[in-house]
Design a protein around this motif. Structure first.
Motif, short mmCIF file in Angstrom:
data_model
loop_
_atom_site.label_atom_id
_atom_site.label_comp_id
_atom_site.label_asym_id
_atom_site.label_seq_id
_atom_site.Cartn_x
_atom_site.Cartn_y
_atom_site.Cartn_z
N ALA A 143 0.83 -1.20 0.00
CA ALA A 143 0.00 0.00 0.00
C ALA A 143 0.87 1.25 0.00
O ALA A 143 0.62 2.19 -0.75
N ALA A 181 2.47 1.69 -3.41
CA ALA A 181 1.49 2.15 -4.39
C ALA A 181 1.13 3.61 -4.14
O ALA A 181 0.98 4.39 -5.09
N PHE A 182 1.04 3.98 -2.87
CA PHE A 182 0.75 5.38 -2.55
C PHE A 182 1.83 6.31 -3.08
O PHE A 182 1.56 7.37 -3.62
N LEU A 187 3.83 5.81 -5.63
CA LEU A 187 3.67 5.93 -7.08
C LEU A 187 2.50 6.82 -7.43
O LEU A 187 2.57 7.67 -8.32
N LEU A 188 1.41 6.60 -6.69
CA LEU A 188 0.21 7.40 -6.93
C LEU A 188 0.51 8.88 -6.77
O LEU A 188 0.14 9.69 -7.62
N TYR A 204 3.34 10.36 -7.07
CA TYR A 204 4.19 10.79 -8.17
C TYR A 204 3.36 11.14 -9.40
O TYR A 204 3.51 12.21 -10.00
N PHE A 205 2.43 10.25 -9.76
CA PHE A 205 1.63 10.50 -10.96
C PHE A 205 0.64 11.66 -10.74
O PHE A 205 0.35 12.41 -11.66
N LEU A 206 0.17 11.77 -9.51
CA LEU A 206 -0.72 12.89 -9.20
C LEU A 206 -0.01 14.22 -9.42
O LEU A 206 -0.57 15.18 -9.93
N THR A 244 2.74 14.78 -11.38
CA THR A 244 3.23 15.06 -12.73
C THR A 244 2.11 15.17 -13.76
O THR A 244 2.35 15.60 -14.87
N THR A 245 0.93 14.77 -13.39
CA THR A 245 -0.13 14.73 -14.40
C THR A 245 -0.56 16.14 -14.82
O THR A 245 -0.55 17.07 -14.01
N THR A 246 -0.86 16.26 -16.08
CA THR A 246 -1.44 17.51 -16.58
C THR A 246 -2.73 17.14 -17.29
O THR A 246 -2.73 16.49 -18.31
N MET A 247 -3.80 17.54 -16.69
CA MET A 247 -5.10 17.15 -17.23
C MET A 247 -5.59 18.14 -18.26
O MET A 247 -6.55 17.89 -18.95
N ASP A 248 -4.95 19.31 -18.34
CA ASP A 248 -5.48 20.34 -19.23
C ASP A 248 -5.40 19.89 -20.67
O ASP A 248 -4.43 19.31 -21.12
#
Lengths: 155, 192
Positions: free
Chosen positions: B15, B18-19, B21-22, B24-26, B28-32
């Motif tokens: 857990a 995984a947290f 990694l989560l 990290y992706f949270l 770096t993510t660009t949702m725009d």
């Protein structure tokens, strides 16, 4: 009451956390799939113009970006403040667009090549001269699908 | 034969991993999503091609010019950007069949039968000194004019706005109200 009293004497069962990794992994996969890393670093400042009739870019993987604007502050000593074209990670001239388009095309699969879109991200203060040059060069490379990047007007 | 059981791997830390990694992706993510005005550039004309067959009847063209001071001219008169949309709509619909406005040609559109389709073309010209902001503002007004006409057409024929139609109906509307914006070869508008 006796019934409840009997129960409360027992210890509360701990909430099972064994499914926690599964939940977190699910979230993780969601973000992994939806994420798109910023591949290039912006070397020009871009304030996009506003427009009300914008449409969303449908396929991000088919888009190639051309950034036009004046260099960011740390680079102004070297490159001046005139509008420059940025392709990938460096400043280029209109002559380099041909190679850029060819390279972007090669990276796509055969079926997608005709759907390639060139997204022009341009600062609102830039004069159209440089944009016209870019457009002419794109026509010469027959990359005809373009998109003028703009922000949706806040209502 | 070993009688020992292989010890189970302690999985309580998955857990945490995984947290990590989560997170990290949270971060770096660009949702725009990129949005903008889609255009199709005209192909470079072939040198061998005859120039004559590209000629369009004079009444079918409206020339929209933006000069280096971001002033707008449409059909040879100075105009404010806010008034451009109505002018374009009038130009494309030609409700009174004015002989100076574009002619219409009846075309077979899907299941709707014969519909008069305007042959009007908007020719957009700009100076090298025009600012990109003004250019996009004008482009936006042109698209808005066409979009409003499409909406009106869809409401009249399907009783819904264009965005709520299905794909076939949208195609019919697009055929009936085409978006004919030509971005001319760059030239110096300021020099007469």
């Amino acid at each position: 009451m006796a019934k409840f009293g009997k129960n409360s004497s027992k210890e509360m069962p701990a909430i099972s956390t064994s499914s926690l990794p599964d939940i977190v992994f699910m979230l993780l996969f969601f973000f992994m799939v939806t994420t798109s890393m910023r591949e290039t670093e912006n070397k020009v400042t871009i304030r996009l113009p506003q427009a009300s009739e914008v449409v969303k870019l449908e396929r991000k993987d088919l888009a190639s970006y051309i950034n036009i604007g004046s260099p960011i502050a740390p680079l102004q000593a070297q490159f001046g403040t005139d509008a420059r074209i940025q392709l990938n990670d460096s400043f280029k001239t209109t002559k380099d667009i041909r190679d850029f388009v060819a390279a972007e095309r090669d990276a796509m699969s055969e079926a997608d090549k005709s759907f390639m879109t060139v997204v022009i991200r341009c600062d609102q203060q830039v004069h159209m001269g440089i944009v016209s040059d870019v457009k002419q060069e794109l026509r010469r490379c027959s990359a005809l699908k373009i998109m003028y990047c703009a922000n949706k007007t806040a209502k | 034969m070993a009688k020992h059981k292989t010890p189970e791997i302690n999985s309580s830390s998955t857990a945490d991993i995984a947290f990590l990694l989560l997170c990290y992706f949270l971060m770096t993510t660009t949702m725009d999503q990129d949005s903008g005005l889609s255009r199709r550039l005209p192909p470079i004309p072939d040198e061998n091609q005859k120039v004559e067959d590209q000629k369009v009847n004079r009444r079918n063209i409206i020339i929209v010019k933006i000069n280096s001071a971001d002033r707008l001219f449409a059909g040879n008169e100075v105009l404010d950007v806010s008034l451009l949309k109505d002018k374009i709509k009038l130009f494309l619909t030609n409700p009174l069949n004015d002989p100076n406005l574009p002619e219409k040609e009846a075309k077979e559109i899907g299941s709707l039968g014969m519909i008069p389709v305007s042959k009007g073309v908007i020719s957009l010209q700009n100076d090298r000194g025009t600012s990109y902001e003004a250019y996009i503002a004008v482009q936006n007004e042109l698209v808005k004019a066409v979009n409003e006409l499409r909406d009106e057409f869809s409401k009249a024929h399907f009783g819904k706005t264009y965005i709520n139609l299905d794909e076939d109906e949208q195609k019919m509307v697009r055929d009936a109200v085409p978006q004919q914006i030509s971005e001319a070869e760059p030239k110096d508008v300021s020099k007469k």
